[in-house]
Design a protein around this motif. Structure first.
Motif, PDB file in Angstrom:
ATOM      1  N   LYS A 174       3.567   3.812  -7.300  1.00  0.00           N
ATOM      2  CA  LYS A 174       3.416   5.078  -8.021  1.00  0.00           C
ATOM      3  C   LYS A 174       2.746   6.123  -7.141  1.00  0.00           C
ATOM      4  CE  LYS A 174       1.374   3.178 -11.636  1.00  0.00           C
ATOM      5  NZ  LYS A 174       0.673   3.068 -12.943  1.00  0.00           N
ATOM      6  N   SER A 175       1.685   5.725  -6.463  1.00  0.00           N
ATOM      7  CA  SER A 175       0.975   6.646  -5.582  1.00  0.00           C
ATOM      8  C   SER A 175       1.870   7.140  -4.456  1.00  0.00           C
ATOM      9  CB  SER A 175      -0.263   5.948  -4.998  1.00  0.00           C
ATOM     10  OG  SER A 175      -0.935   6.797  -4.082  1.00  0.00           O
TER      11      SER A 175
ATOM     12  N   ALA B 282       5.549  -0.531 -14.010  1.00  0.00           N
ATOM     13  CA  ALA B 282       4.409   0.351 -14.264  1.00  0.00           C
ATOM     14  C   ALA B 282       3.103  -0.177 -13.684  1.00  0.00           C
ATOM     15  CB  ALA B 282       4.244   0.569 -15.764  1.00  0.00           C
ATOM     16  N   THR B 283       3.051  -1.465 -13.373  1.00  0.00           N
ATOM     17  CA  THR B 283       1.828  -2.038 -12.807  1.00  0.00           C
ATOM     18  C   THR B 283       1.744  -1.854 -11.291  1.00  0.00           C
ATOM     19  OG1 THR B 283       2.865  -4.221 -12.522  1.00  0.00           O
ATOM     20  CG2 THR B 283       1.758  -3.783 -14.616  1.00  0.00           C
ATOM     21  N   GLN B 284       2.788  -1.317 -10.663  1.00  0.00           N
ATOM     22  CA  GLN B 284       2.802  -1.143  -9.213  1.00  0.00           C
ATOM     23  C   GLN B 284       2.090   0.155  -8.831  1.00  0.00           C
ATOM     24  OE1 GLN B 284       7.017  -1.411  -8.316  1.00  0.00           O
ATOM     25  NE2 GLN B 284       6.801  -3.565  -7.765  1.00  0.00           N
ATOM     26  N   THR B 285       0.773   0.105  -8.785  1.00  0.00           N
ATOM     27  CA  THR B 285      -0.024   1.292  -8.514  1.00  0.00           C
ATOM     28  C   THR B 285       0.288   1.889  -7.150  1.00  0.00           C
ATOM     29  OG1 THR B 285      -1.812   0.391  -9.886  1.00  0.00           O
ATOM     30  CG2 THR B 285      -2.376   2.191  -8.385  1.00  0.00           C
ATOM     31  N   ALA B 286       0.455   1.044  -6.135  1.00  0.00           N
ATOM     32  CA  ALA B 286       0.735   1.545  -4.782  1.00  0.00           C
ATOM     33  C   ALA B 286       2.060   2.297  -4.751  1.00  0.00           C
ATOM     34  CB  ALA B 286       0.751   0.384  -3.784  1.00  0.00           C
TER      35      ALA B 286
ATOM     36  N   THR C 267       0.840  -1.194   0.000  1.00  0.00           N
ATOM     37  CA  THR C 267       0.000   0.000   0.000  1.00  0.00           C
ATOM     38  C   THR C 267       0.872   1.239   0.000  1.00  0.00           C
ATOM     39  OG1 THR C 267      -0.120   0.213   2.414  1.00  0.00           O
ATOM     40  CG2 THR C 267      -1.735  -1.238   1.344  1.00  0.00           C
ATOM     41  N   ALA C 268       0.312   2.349  -0.462  1.00  0.00           N
ATOM     42  CA  ALA C 268       1.065   3.601  -0.512  1.00  0.00           C
ATOM     43  C   ALA C 268       1.506   4.040   0.879  1.00  0.00           C
ATOM     44  CB  ALA C 268       0.218   4.681  -1.170  1.00  0.00           C
TER      45      ALA C 268
ATOM     46  N   THR D 287      10.265   6.599 -19.200  1.00  0.00           N
ATOM     47  CA  THR D 287       9.662   5.270 -19.248  1.00  0.00           C
ATOM     48  C   THR D 287      10.567   4.354 -20.062  1.00  0.00           C
ATOM     49  OG1 THR D 287       7.446   6.233 -19.164  1.00  0.00           O
ATOM     50  CG2 THR D 287       7.608   3.950 -19.891  1.00  0.00           C
TER      51      THR D 287
END
Length: 252
Positions: free
Chosen positions: A73-74, A67-71, A38-39, A86
């Motif tokens: 990135k946030s 790039a699929t690691q949303t947490a 989690t972020a 990129t």
């Protein structure tokens, strides 16, 4: 110098990068691993890492995440990091069925020596416009180009770089690192200089045929997503596009 911060919130690893500092003129470090769910978990990890950076006078911290690691990135955005480039990971297994080119167009490769360094540095400075520092608008373009030139010189010193020649003329270079068990080759830096851009495809074919002749079964590399020319070249050569990485940085 490396650091690993591992706690109940996750794990982050980083290292100092003096080879980048040499060209950029300030202390740099690179995040090599960031593992969180989690972020919120990243806040304490990044805080500890930045304390380590402060202790080592780090001014510029860089890293890449999937790039699929949303947490992730946030978390990075919340902590003031900026995404600046990129990249794509690509690979090829086996070297059969390469595009046909006239054999007379294929350049030769020979191990680079110290005498080749000035010309290879010139090619690196004038013909390479993609990369994490070259694409960061906050980095002086001349210093970013110097970093690429230093890199090819270091590769020559390490015995990893080859000069590409055609009809007695230097048309580019190719650098690679073959694994100790011969099971994989990492393509490090390859390119044809501007006047011989039409020989880019033959240059890559020569490099791949060389791997096949040595019994290396596969190769991998990292390429800037902004470099559409090389992406099209890799697609034509039958490479597989595996993952997308987002490059981030923060000035401390």
């Amino acid at each position: 110098m490396n650091v690993v911060i591992d706690n109940s919130q996750g794990r982050i690893a980083a290292r100092l990068t003096p080879w980048d500092e040499r060209a950029l003129g300030f202390v740099t470090a690179e995040v090599t691993s960031l593992e969180i769910s989690t972020a919120e978990q990243a806040a304490s990890l990044l805080s500890e890492l930045e304390q380590w950076c402060t202790a080592h006078a780090v001014h510029y911290l860089f890293g890449r995440i999937d790039a699929t690691q949303t947490a992730a990135k946030s978390a990075l955005l919340l902590q003031g990091y900026t995404f600046v480039e990129t990249s794509l990971t690509v690979s090829r297994s086996g070297f059969a069925n390469l595009p046909p080119v006239p054999r007379g167009m294929l350049p030769t490769l020979r191990l680079a020596t110290g005498a080749d360094v000035p010309e290879l540095r010139r090619i690196a400075v004038t013909d390479f416009i993609h990369g994490r520092f070259l694409e960061d608008p906050a980095i002086d373009p001349q210093r970013a180009a110097l970093r690429t030139a230093n890199w090819i010189e270091d590769l020559v010193s390490s015995g990893l770089a080859h000069v590409a020649e055609s009809r007695g003329r230097t048309i580019g270079f190719h650098a690679e690192r073959v694994a100790a068990d011969n099971g994989n080759c990492e393509l490090l830096l390859t390119g044809a200089t501007g006047p011989y851009a039409m020989l880019a495809l033959p240059l890559w074919i020569t490099a791949l045929e060389s791997l096949a002749a040595r019994g290396v079964p596969q190769c991998t590399t990292l390429v800037s997503a902004a470099n559409t020319g090389i992406l099209n070249l890799y697609a034509r050569l039958g490479f597989h596009f595996n993952s997308t990485l987002f490059g981030f940085r923060k000035f401390l």
